[in-house]
Design a protein around this motif. Structure first.
Motif, short mmCIF file in Angstrom:
data_model
loop_
_atom_site.label_atom_id
_atom_site.label_comp_id
_atom_site.label_asym_id
_atom_site.label_seq_id
_atom_site.Cartn_x
_atom_site.Cartn_y
_atom_site.Cartn_z
N LEU A 190 0.81 -1.22 0.00
CA LEU A 190 0.00 0.00 0.00
C LEU A 190 0.85 1.27 0.00
O LEU A 190 0.55 2.22 -0.72
CB LEU A 190 -0.97 0.00 1.19
CG LEU A 190 -1.88 1.22 1.29
CD1 LEU A 190 -2.72 1.38 0.03
CD2 LEU A 190 -2.79 1.13 2.51
N THR B 123 0.52 4.11 -2.83
CA THR B 123 0.04 5.43 -2.46
C THR B 123 1.04 6.52 -2.89
O THR B 123 0.64 7.55 -3.45
CB THR B 123 -0.17 5.51 -0.93
OG1 THR B 123 -1.02 4.43 -0.54
CG2 THR B 123 -0.80 6.82 -0.54
N GLU C 152 0.38 9.58 -5.99
CA GLU C 152 0.30 11.00 -5.67
C GLU C 152 0.67 11.86 -6.87
O GLU C 152 1.75 11.71 -7.44
CB GLU C 152 1.23 11.32 -4.48
CG GLU C 152 0.89 12.65 -3.85
CD GLU C 152 1.85 13.00 -2.72
OE1 GLU C 152 2.25 12.09 -1.98
OE2 GLU C 152 2.23 14.18 -2.65
N HIS D 87 -6.30 -1.92 -1.48
CA HIS D 87 -5.30 -0.88 -1.79
C HIS D 87 -5.86 0.09 -2.82
O HIS D 87 -5.67 1.30 -2.72
CB HIS D 87 -4.02 -1.51 -2.36
CG HIS D 87 -3.25 -2.33 -1.37
ND1 HIS D 87 -3.71 -2.61 -0.11
CD2 HIS D 87 -2.03 -2.93 -1.48
CE1 HIS D 87 -2.81 -3.35 0.53
NE2 HIS D 87 -1.79 -3.56 -0.28
N ALA E 71 -8.21 2.36 -1.21
CA ALA E 71 -7.52 3.37 -0.39
C ALA E 71 -7.00 4.51 -1.24
O ALA E 71 -7.10 5.69 -0.87
CB ALA E 71 -6.38 2.71 0.39
N VAL E 72 -6.44 4.17 -2.40
CA VAL E 72 -5.94 5.21 -3.31
C VAL E 72 -7.10 6.08 -3.78
O VAL E 72 -7.00 7.31 -3.82
CB VAL E 72 -5.18 4.57 -4.50
CG1 VAL E 72 -4.90 5.61 -5.57
CG2 VAL E 72 -3.88 3.93 -4.01
N ALA F 114 -8.25 8.40 -1.23
CA ALA F 114 -7.33 9.52 -1.05
C ALA F 114 -7.45 10.54 -2.18
O ALA F 114 -6.75 11.55 -2.19
CB ALA F 114 -5.90 9.00 -0.96
N CYS G 268 -9.18 5.44 -9.58
CA CYS G 268 -8.56 4.24 -10.11
C CYS G 268 -9.50 3.65 -11.15
O CYS G 268 -10.70 3.47 -10.87
CB CYS G 268 -8.29 3.24 -8.99
SG CYS G 268 -7.09 3.85 -7.79
#
Lengths: 388, 388
Positions: A59, A63, A67, A83, A86-87, A90, A94
């Motif tokens: 992860l 991440t 960015e 994962h 989570a991206v 943030a 995806c």
């Protein structure tokens, strides 16, 4: 927020040949491709200036990689869904998203969903470890031998797939001992294999490429004929519609390749992939918009490109590694023999059986075009040696 | 010596869009492209993993860059001949070599050599600084006005070229004061401009692309029509032969673009370039082998690729920068309007009049294909604004 004067960065997790060929398309569109590769020697890392080295299953690496990207996409199916979520949480979209991608990551999830949608699938059954051999036997009693044993996750190029013509409890126990989750499917007596490649954008636009025939040897695709020869028009349209519908129902963004069996009675879905796919390499020369450009356009939510073919026949043949690493010298001989064949090499070390490139031939005569592609691919593998 | 299992490294001095598009071809062939760019923000440096930052006019930078390359080539004409000779003497072949390249670096050297070879050229005369205005007047007395004043070295895209309809001693003095070496040529009353693009390998193999028409505005190429419409077959063959002969006689290795004037009486050579050329961008989609792949094949002494066209008409239009930097947004609109047009952006900041990309359209109808390419290029430049 990206300034209007800047071009977006597309992040692609994975450093294989699909990311490598996506770089060619990114160069044309002026968008920046960033890849997350395991090693600087990976196929794509060699040709992308913004290659980040890391593990896309970790992860923290994913991440950091994401960015600054406008969107993150994938050249393989191995990034864990949480994962990806989570991206996305943030703030970096995806595409495809985790919800769509799990249908390409887990064959059991795919079968359950497609069957629920009414898409044509073979009979299948999960094989929980505790009752696997008994469940397999019961399934074969009901559906007959042979059956196809599959790892639900992690297989590729024929790996993780076993055709059983009779009970083989030892094999099942051995695979289970490796911690592999298994399922079983009825064996489909197919006439040939086809692939339907479509793109879908977040906006909801869809585009379908002509349906192709894929030729496999030992579970590995060796040849793609575009369009699929002698394919009934209604069936071709049905295949394209099926792929577009799956893309829509599963919420796919980007490319979706639907591998199909053609049987006497119609089409049956074999596998799904949500990325540029080996069955679409022919589009680099053979379609107005290559699958790699199309994938970028789709994940960036740009309007999709024309999928119109550029020639009557386009044949792609995979180049597998042989015993002799002197690939460059052999490439020269192929170029001398056929100045119109297009060679694509992936910057990989030659290892026997490994996909290290592909060749594409185009023409008005299928048999001739096919022969040209096969000859070039065979020569790149073996040189003057006779076929074994 | 390179190990037979390794792929060669091609070094390209210069980091412009020609090197950028060469990277796309290098990726397919599996050869490694190394560029020598002035800045990491240069067009090619953005997309090449092995980008060295340095000044290709500085011998130390060039020598360090060349080390380990199989061959060094160029995306422009600005590398000094003695530096190229030094690199070659150190054991890295340079293609084209210094002896050939000076004909593309110095217009006077080119004119003298081509005239000696019997190639059709306009009348010309060197203008030594001490006697320049008098020599120019004498030349105009003999050949008539207008005359074309040219910097012998360093010009491009119409820069360093002045059409004089009457004496302009002030201009001549001003340019001389900048240390520019000048020559004068008779003005050619041409019907249109053509370009003949050929490749030649060290082995001596030659390959010619179909002759194209180039359309210029203010000295900048805005459009290329492939093949040149209504070009007499004999004249087309003559142009291809002329370019192949020049490549042979000058010992060119790599690409040679011969810019030609078509007059009532025949063809006249305008300029030479020894690298991929704007007049050949159409080959990315429009020929079996793109000029970028062909240049790599030629400088690597690989067999040359087929130059066969892939469509009846291919039209390339350059995208020039406008006032508005929001290029990405405009690209989306162009894609929506014409899903089959191919957009190529060079990763450059938008500046008015700067070449920042090109578009390519293909079709069976010339007027329609041309209109599609021009519309896409105009929109990328200006958006919805009316032409000025």
């Amino acid at each position: 927020m990206r300034d209007a004067a800047q071009m977006p960065i597309v992040g692609m997790a994975g450093g294989g040949q699909l990311a490598r060929m996506t770089q060619q398309a990114a160069i044309a569109l002026g968008v920046s491709l960033r890849v997350l590769a395991r090693s600087p020697g990976d196929s794509a890392a060699k040709v992308v200036s913004d290659a980040r080295i890391g593990d896309d299953r970790a992860l923290a690496d994913l991440t950091a990689f994401a960015e600054g990207c406008e969107v993150v996409t994938f050249d393989h199916e191995h990034v864990p869904g949480p994962h990806i979520e989570a991206v996305a949480a943030a703030g970096v979209p995806c595409r495809p998203g985790a919800d769509a991608l799990r249908h390409a990551q887990d064959k059991l999830v795919m079968r359950e969903r497609l069957s629920a949608l009414g898409a044509p699938c073979p009979a299948f059954r999960h094989l929980p470890a505790a009752t696997a051999t008994a469940d397999l036997a019961a399934f074969a009693d009901e559906h007959g031998w042979p059956v196809v044993l599959k790892a639900t996750r992690g297989g590729y190029d024929g790996k993780g797939v076993w055709v059983l013509r009779e009970p083989d409890d030892a094999l099942v126990e051995r695979v289970l001992a490796d911690g592999v989750d298994l399922m079983v499917e009825a064996h489909v007596p197919f006439r040939r294999e086809l692939a339907a490649l479509v793109a879908r954008s977040p906006y909801g636009q869809g585009a379908a490429y002509p349906v192709v025939e894929t030729v496999q040897e030992n579970g590995v695709c060796v040849e793609v004929l575009a369009p699929a020869p002698d394919l009934d028009t209604d069936r071709a349209v049905a295949a394209e519609r099926l792929a577009l519908e799956i893309a829509d129902k599963l919420g796919v963004t980007g490319l979706l390749a639907v591998e199909l069996f053609e049987t006497e009675d119609g089409l049956i879905v074999n596998e799904l992939a949500m990325r540029p796919h080996n069955s679409g390499h022919w589009t680099i020369e053979g379609a107005r918009t290559s699958q790699f450009e199309q994938h970028l356009r789709a994940v960036l939510d740009l309007p999709l490109g024309s999928t119109e073919p550029t020639a009557r026949w386009t044949v792609m043949a995979n180049v597998l590694g042989g015993d002799d690493p002197a690939l460059y010298e052999r490439m020269g001989h192929v170029m001398a023999h056929d100045p119109a064949v297009k060679v694509h090499l992936y910057g990989k070390d030659v290892r026997p059986g490994r996909k290290i490139g592909h060749v594409t031939a185009q023409g008005d005569d299928l048999a001739q075009t096919r022969s040209r592609a096969r000859k070039a691919a065979d020569y790149l593998r073996r040189g003057r040696k006779e076929n074994p």
